[in-house]
Scaffold this motif. Sequence first.
Motif, PDB file in Angstrom:
ATOM      1  N   UNK A 183       0.809  -1.216   0.000  1.00  0.00           N
ATOM      2  CA  UNK A 183       0.000   0.000   0.000  1.00  0.00           C
ATOM      3  C   UNK A 183       0.846   1.271   0.000  1.00  0.00           C
ATOM      4  N   UNK A 184       2.162   1.129   0.158  1.00  0.00           N
ATOM      5  CA  UNK A 184       3.035   2.290  -0.033  1.00  0.00           C
ATOM      6  C   UNK A 184       2.888   2.831  -1.457  1.00  0.00           C
ATOM      7  N   UNK A 185       2.602   1.946  -2.400  1.00  0.00           N
ATOM      8  CA  UNK A 185       2.312   2.396  -3.767  1.00  0.00           C
ATOM      9  C   UNK A 185       1.094   3.318  -3.770  1.00  0.00           C
ATOM     10  N   UNK A 186       0.131   2.997  -2.911  1.00  0.00           N
ATOM     11  CA  UNK A 186      -1.083   3.806  -2.820  1.00  0.00           C
ATOM     12  C   UNK A 186      -0.760   5.217  -2.329  1.00  0.00           C
ATOM     13  N   UNK A 187       0.235   5.336  -1.464  1.00  0.00           N
ATOM     14  CA  UNK A 187       0.640   6.659  -0.974  1.00  0.00           C
ATOM     15  C   UNK A 187       1.140   7.529  -2.125  1.00  0.00           C
ATOM     16  N   UNK A 188       1.896   6.931  -3.034  1.00  0.00           N
ATOM     17  CA  UNK A 188       2.365   7.658  -4.218  1.00  0.00           C
ATOM     18  C   UNK A 188       1.178   8.079  -5.075  1.00  0.00           C
ATOM     19  N   UNK A 189       0.228   7.170  -5.243  1.00  0.00           N
ATOM     20  CA  UNK A 189      -0.961   7.454  -6.055  1.00  0.00           C
ATOM     21  C   UNK A 189      -1.780   8.596  -5.457  1.00  0.00           C
ATOM     22  N   UNK A 190      -1.936   8.594  -4.146  1.00  0.00           N
ATOM     23  CA  UNK A 190      -2.651   9.685  -3.460  1.00  0.00           C
ATOM     24  C   UNK A 190      -1.938  11.015  -3.688  1.00  0.00           C
ATOM     25  N   UNK A 191      -0.616  11.015  -3.511  1.00  0.00           N
ATOM     26  CA  UNK A 191       0.157  12.260  -3.657  1.00  0.00           C
ATOM     27  C   UNK A 191       0.061  12.822  -5.072  1.00  0.00           C
ATOM     28  N   UNK A 192       0.216  11.966  -6.076  1.00  0.00           N
ATOM     29  CA  UNK A 192       0.185  12.428  -7.465  1.00  0.00           C
ATOM     30  C   UNK A 192      -1.237  12.824  -7.871  1.00  0.00           C
ATOM     31  N   UNK A 193      -2.237  12.044  -7.474  1.00  0.00           N
ATOM     32  CA  UNK A 193      -3.626  12.350  -7.817  1.00  0.00           C
ATOM     33  C   UNK A 193      -4.041  13.703  -7.258  1.00  0.00           C
ATOM     34  N   UNK A 194      -3.678  13.970  -6.018  1.00  0.00           N
ATOM     35  CA  UNK A 194      -3.997  15.255  -5.402  1.00  0.00           C
ATOM     36  C   UNK A 194      -3.362  16.400  -6.181  1.00  0.00           C
ATOM     37  N   UNK A 195      -2.100  16.225  -6.541  1.00  0.00           N
ATOM     38  CA  UNK A 195      -1.387  17.257  -7.291  1.00  0.00           C
ATOM     39  C   UNK A 195      -2.083  17.554  -8.625  1.00  0.00           C
ATOM     40  N   UNK A 196      -2.397  16.508  -9.380  1.00  0.00           N
ATOM     41  CA  UNK A 196      -2.983  16.684 -10.719  1.00  0.00           C
ATOM     42  C   UNK A 196      -4.404  17.225 -10.624  1.00  0.00           C
ATOM     43  N   UNK A 197      -5.214  16.690  -9.690  1.00  0.00           N
ATOM     44  CA  UNK A 197      -6.584  17.184  -9.550  1.00  0.00           C
ATOM     45  C   UNK A 197      -6.605  18.633  -9.080  1.00  0.00           C
ATOM     46  N   UNK A 198      -5.702  18.986  -8.181  1.00  0.00           N
ATOM     47  CA  UNK A 198      -5.600  20.372  -7.701  1.00  0.00           C
ATOM     48  C   UNK A 198      -5.240  21.313  -8.856  1.00  0.00           C
ATOM     49  N   UNK A 199      -4.308  20.874  -9.684  1.00  0.00           N
ATOM     50  CA  UNK A 199      -3.931  21.685 -10.849  1.00  0.00           C
ATOM     51  C   UNK A 199      -5.103  21.822 -11.820  1.00  0.00           C
ATOM     52  N   UNK A 200      -5.810  20.724 -12.086  1.00  0.00           N
ATOM     53  CA  UNK A 200      -6.928  20.768 -13.023  1.00  0.00           C
ATOM     54  C   UNK A 200      -8.051  21.662 -12.500  1.00  0.00           C
ATOM     55  N   UNK A 201      -8.309  21.611 -11.202  1.00  0.00           N
ATOM     56  CA  UNK A 201      -9.388  22.400 -10.609  1.00  0.00           C
ATOM     57  C   UNK A 201      -9.101  23.894 -10.659  1.00  0.00           C
ATOM     58  N   UNK A 202      -7.857  24.249 -10.378  1.00  0.00           N
ATOM     59  CA  UNK A 202      -7.492  25.669 -10.263  1.00  0.00           C
ATOM     60  C   UNK A 202      -6.802  26.229 -11.502  1.00  0.00           C
ATOM     61  N   UNK A 203      -6.510  25.332 -12.471  1.00  0.00           N
ATOM     62  CA  UNK A 203      -5.785  25.717 -13.689  1.00  0.00           C
ATOM     63  C   UNK A 203      -4.374  26.223 -13.390  1.00  0.00           C
ATOM     64  N   UNK A 204      -3.945  26.016 -12.158  1.00  0.00           N
ATOM     65  CA  UNK A 204      -2.591  26.355 -11.751  1.00  0.00           C
ATOM     66  C   UNK A 204      -2.327  25.673 -10.412  1.00  0.00           C
ATOM     67  N   UNK A 205      -1.079  25.640  -9.980  1.00  0.00           N
ATOM     68  CA  UNK A 205      -0.725  25.059  -8.685  1.00  0.00           C
ATOM     69  C   UNK A 205      -0.636  26.157  -7.635  1.00  0.00           C
ATOM     70  N   UNK A 206      -1.487  26.057  -6.636  1.00  0.00           N
ATOM     71  CA  UNK A 206      -1.416  26.977  -5.497  1.00  0.00           C
ATOM     72  C   UNK A 206      -0.583  26.269  -4.430  1.00  0.00           C
ATOM     73  N   UNK A 207       0.686  26.532  -4.431  1.00  0.00           N
ATOM     74  CA  UNK A 207       1.660  25.740  -3.670  1.00  0.00           C
ATOM     75  C   UNK A 207       1.336  25.707  -2.187  1.00  0.00           C
ATOM     76  N   UNK A 208       1.062  26.855  -1.590  1.00  0.00           N
ATOM     77  CA  UNK A 208       0.832  26.897  -0.141  1.00  0.00           C
ATOM     78  C   UNK A 208      -0.383  26.071   0.238  1.00  0.00           C
ATOM     79  N   UNK A 209      -1.448  26.196  -0.548  1.00  0.00           N
ATOM     80  CA  UNK A 209      -2.660  25.417  -0.289  1.00  0.00           C
ATOM     81  C   UNK A 209      -2.392  23.926  -0.429  1.00  0.00           C
ATOM     82  N   UNK A 210      -1.625  23.564  -1.450  1.00  0.00           N
ATOM     83  CA  UNK A 210      -1.282  22.165  -1.679  1.00  0.00           C
ATOM     84  C   UNK A 210      -0.458  21.605  -0.520  1.00  0.00           C
TER      85      UNK A 210
END
Length: 360
Positions: A183-210
């Motif tokens: 399930x350590x693989x799942x941790x990577x998946x969570x981290x990357x999914x959050x990053x990509x979904x956050x970028x898609x939602x905001x059309x940019x990366x809000x680093x502090x919020x992330x």
Amino acid sequence: MKLRISLSTILILLILILAAFLRLYKIGEYMTFLGDEGRDVLVALSILQGHFTLLGPRASAGNFFTGPIYYYMMAPFLWLFHLNPVGPAIMVALFGIATVYLIYHIGKEFFDLKTALIAASLYAVSPLVITYTHSSWNPNTVPFFSLLTLFILYKAVSNKKSWKYYLIVGFLLGICIQLHYISLFLAVIVAVSLLVMHWYLNKKLIILQLIYYYLEIFLGFVIGFSPFILFEVRHGFPNTKTIIQFITSDTTSHSYSTYSAFYQPIEDVFFRLFGRLIFNYPSSVNYNSYPLIYLHLYGLVVIILSIASIIVLLNHKNKFAVILLGTWLFFGVILFGLYKKPIYDYYFVFMFPLPFFPYR
């Protein structure tokens, strides 16, 4: 006043009844009960007698241990069934049935009712899935928790839920890793999914919020993984040291290698993820029982339909679902390229629900 029950409600009830029958009928005869299962029952019995533990089962890949959460999950069912080992096996079966419903619920939200019913039906009757819900074993409950973890992450990002949702994601991730280190693989998946979904939602990366989101997930993980952390702190981090040694020493050297190239385990896992779970493709130990032409043609069908389902997924209008499931598939498979030892079917329990969603 007449009670109206929709056709979809009737259908999912029938699917759940079928799933329950396939998992619970004569479970005492189908369940495995060998040395590991006997050890687990003894530890769960010890917990019922008031002897608590901060350490779980030994990992199959090395001389280190997981967290104790599975023992505490077993204990109430062992007590409820009067110390009969079938109790914990029934607990695993119930998690399997709950996973069928969770697939239905998520399928409706990600796609539509038709997809949800098909996905739940396929998961309910998958022979490999059923096999891993017949016995009490810590990896066997991972499909439920991994799916729930990613769904809560989806809800947190897509609906802009509060910090509590991210805390729950981390907590569930801690439970998953206690159940099995894959399930350590799942941790990577969570981290990357959050990053990509956050970028898609905001059309940019809000680093502090992330960063805040990651810290909230990490805090939840610390809580969910706390029994193991407490053990490590009290005893000088023996498992942590052993895990690091396992990763860096000759236990992963070429002399132990099953796969000679990075892409080989990736190909293997991708094919088996769809072939074994959905199509019941024969395991390698049974290849000699089938004509070679049959295996080749069957394998070709598996590959074609698997690729077709991924194409259908990538063109779906719910882009958050596409990002989440696509990341789950890509990193869930690609990370196995780092693993050179034999890969058993239960190693991808954290992906068991995944291949059922793209089929529509």
